[in-house]
Design a protein around this motif. Structure first.
Motif, short mmCIF file in Angstrom:
data_model
loop_
_atom_site.label_atom_id
_atom_site.label_comp_id
_atom_site.label_asym_id
_atom_site.label_seq_id
_atom_site.Cartn_x
_atom_site.Cartn_y
_atom_site.Cartn_z
N GLY A 10 0.78 -1.23 0.00
CA GLY A 10 0.00 0.00 0.00
C GLY A 10 0.81 1.28 0.00
O GLY A 10 0.24 2.37 -0.02
N LEU A 11 2.13 1.18 0.01
CA LEU A 11 2.99 2.36 0.07
C LEU A 11 3.40 2.84 -1.31
O LEU A 11 3.43 2.05 -2.26
N ASP A 12 3.79 4.11 -1.40
CA ASP A 12 4.34 4.59 -2.66
C ASP A 12 5.72 3.95 -2.85
O ASP A 12 6.34 3.51 -1.87
N PRO A 13 6.19 3.85 -4.09
CA PRO A 13 7.43 3.09 -4.36
C PRO A 13 8.65 3.54 -3.57
O PRO A 13 9.42 2.69 -3.12
N ALA A 14 8.85 4.84 -3.38
CA ALA A 14 10.04 5.30 -2.65
C ALA A 14 10.01 4.81 -1.20
O ALA A 14 11.01 4.32 -0.68
#
Length: 114
Positions: A10-14
């Protein structure tokens, strides 16, 4: 929240990359971990006790080894980091060094083993 993998998905890629790397270092240090929860957060657990949670907040990423003493074990490698009683706070571009993570995880493992 669900497992560590569910949380990472669920996190952004960075954020996913840096948080996933920390979990990878922790698993390399304490291979007998399983995914679960600690204090309501997705966490790696070891022998039924929480070992590590790493969570994105609005302003930073927090690393929680569930032990102030474990944070102290990593403190020699954490110059310049925002370190509190049981937390290490950082920005995605400046994660804690692997040596700090290894020191905290080895201490926490030994603490759990009693």
């Amino acid at each position: 929240m669900g497992t560590v993998d569910d949380y990472l998905d669920g996190l952004d890629p960075a954020d996913r990359d840096v948080i996933g790397r920390i979990y990878d270092v922790a698993r390399g240090t304490v291979p007998d971990t399983v995914q679960g929860e600690g204090y309501g957060m997705p966490a790696l657990t070891y022998h039924g006790s929480p070992l590590l949670s790493v969570m994105r907040t609005k302003k930073h990423i927090g690393l929680y080894p569930f032990s102030p003493e474990a944070v102290d074990a990593g403190r020699p490698h954490l110059a310049g980091f925002d370190v509190e009683k049981g937390t290490v706070r950082f920005q995605p571009g400046t994660p804690p060094p692997d040596d700090a993570i290894r020191a905290m995880m080895a201490f926490r493992r030994d603490q759990i083993d009693g």
